[in-house]
Design a protein around this motif. Structure first.
Motif, PDB file in Angstrom:
ATOM      1  N   ARG A  56       0.856  -1.245  -0.072  1.00  0.00           N
ATOM      2  CA  ARG A  56       0.089  -0.126  -0.050  1.00  0.00           C
ATOM      3  C   ARG A  56       0.827   1.135   0.110  1.00  0.00           C
ATOM      4  N   VAL A  57       0.246   2.227  -0.631  1.00  0.00           N
ATOM      5  CA  VAL A  57       1.027   3.555  -0.714  1.00  0.00           C
ATOM      6  C   VAL A  57       0.811   4.436   0.177  1.00  0.00           C
ATOM      7  N   GLY A  58       1.609   5.229   0.976  1.00  0.00           N
ATOM      8  CA  GLY A  58       1.048   6.320   1.704  1.00  0.00           C
ATOM      9  C   GLY A  58       0.549   5.825   3.188  1.00  0.00           C
ATOM     10  N   THR A  59       1.214   4.560   3.589  1.00  0.00           N
ATOM     11  CA  THR A  59       0.698   4.266   4.985  1.00  0.00           C
ATOM     12  C   THR A  59       2.068   4.548   5.693  1.00  0.00           C
ATOM     13  N   THR A  60       1.527   5.097   6.855  1.00  0.00           N
ATOM     14  CA  THR A  60       2.790   5.551   7.785  1.00  0.00           C
ATOM     15  C   THR A  60       2.548   5.218   9.222  1.00  0.00           C
ATOM     16  N   SER A  86      -1.760   1.393   8.287  1.00  0.00           N
ATOM     17  CA  SER A  86      -2.673   2.474   7.786  1.00  0.00           C
ATOM     18  C   SER A  86      -2.154   3.845   7.568  1.00  0.00           C
ATOM     19  N   GLY A  87      -2.908   4.756   7.125  1.00  0.00           N
ATOM     20  CA  GLY A  87      -2.225   6.231   6.782  1.00  0.00           C
ATOM     21  C   GLY A  87      -3.293   7.135   6.505  1.00  0.00           C
ATOM     22  N   PRO A  88      -3.145   8.292   6.217  1.00  0.00           N
ATOM     23  CA  PRO A  88      -4.164   9.383   6.042  1.00  0.00           C
ATOM     24  C   PRO A  88      -5.226   8.920   4.804  1.00  0.00           C
ATOM     25  N   GLY A  89      -6.322   8.751   5.047  1.00  0.00           N
ATOM     26  CA  GLY A  89      -7.269   8.368   4.008  1.00  0.00           C
ATOM     27  C   GLY A  89      -7.050   7.148   3.832  1.00  0.00           C
ATOM     28  N   LYS A  90      -6.362   5.892   4.392  1.00  0.00           N
ATOM     29  CA  LYS A  90      -6.271   4.645   4.163  1.00  0.00           C
ATOM     30  C   LYS A  90      -6.322   3.898   5.530  1.00  0.00           C
ATOM     31  N   PRO A  91      -7.650   3.513   5.688  1.00  0.00           N
ATOM     32  CA  PRO A  91      -7.818   2.925   6.987  1.00  0.00           C
ATOM     33  C   PRO A  91      -7.363   1.403   6.846  1.00  0.00           C
ATOM     34  N   ALA A  92      -7.208   0.866   7.990  1.00  0.00           N
ATOM     35  CA  ALA A  92      -6.410  -0.500   8.127  1.00  0.00           C
ATOM     36  C   ALA A  92      -7.352  -1.828   7.457  1.00  0.00           C
ATOM     37  N   ASP A  93      -6.862  -2.601   6.907  1.00  0.00           N
ATOM     38  CA  ASP A  93      -7.573  -3.409   6.025  1.00  0.00           C
ATOM     39  C   ASP A  93      -6.715  -4.861   5.884  1.00  0.00           C
ATOM     40  N   MET A  94      -7.294  -5.886   5.258  1.00  0.00           N
ATOM     41  CA  MET A  94      -6.660  -7.081   5.089  1.00  0.00           C
ATOM     42  C   MET A  94      -5.989  -6.923   3.695  1.00  0.00           C
TER      43      MET A  94
END
Length: 199
Positions: free
Chosen positions: A81-85, A170-178
């Motif tokens: 995933r891109v953008g997860t910090t 996860s990250g901004p606009g990117k909730p945790a997910d499988m």
């Protein structure tokens, strides 16, 4: 993976019974305190595993049920995933009657922590580029004892007293997910400890 075989002989009713104990090294489920069913360790919703380090950066495989403070949980591979910090831990209790692990009872175990981390050096080296890391910094975060007490244990062999730890990014606009990264631990409420069985 190496298998070491130890033989022990015991007297039973005047006869000799030979038993075998197999200790698996180099990964996989083993029999120290419990076993993990392949339905858990081979979870289709997992994309890799988790390595656990203490606050000094030493690799660990056991600890207190009620205090993971200072520990690091490192994914086995870089995120796609891109953008997860950020990353956090969830815990789930496996259920042999439910094939899809996303439907097992689960709850957040820690708050989100920022990655990459800059210390300790062994954790930085283990993580490498793009690999999510959870650093448990808040006292009371990561209480496996509290989670387990509120969950429903499946007493089936291979599921009994097992908790699946899940690392999600996860990250901004990117909730945790499988998919998540996983480690499977044995819960010993008498000793007040967890022991990693897989990997």
């Amino acid at each position: 993976m190496k298998l070491r075989r130890r033989w022990a002989a015991t007297a039973l009713s005047g006869a000799i019974a030979v038993t075998t104990a197999i200790v698996v090294t180099g990964g996989g489920a083993h029999a120290a305190g419990g076993t993990v069913d392949p339905a858990i360790s081979g979870d289709a919703n997992a994309q890799g595993t988790i390595s656990i380090f203490d606050s000094t950066g030493a690799r660990i495989s056991t600890g207190s049920l009620d205090d993971l403070t200072g520990d690091f949980f490192v994914a086995s591979s870089a995120t796609t995933r891109v953008g997860t910090t950020k990353a956090f831990l969830q815990a789930a209790t496996p259920n042999h009657t439910i094939a899809d692990s996303s439907l097992w009872f689960s709850a957040g175990l820690t708050g989100a922590s920022v990655w990459p981390v800059t210390t300790p050096a062994s954790v930085v080296a283990a993580a490498g580029a793009g690999v999510p890391v959870v650093h448990v910094t808040a006292a009371g975060d990561g209480s496996l004892g509290g989670f387990y007490a509120s969950s429903v244990n499946d007493p089936t062999a291979g599921f009994n007293n097992i908790v699946q730890l899940r690392l999600e990014d996860s990250g901004p606009g990117k909730p945790a997910d499988m998919p998540f990264w996983q480690a499977d631990v044995y819960i010993d409420t008498t000793a007040g400890t967890w022991t990693q069985l897989y990997p």
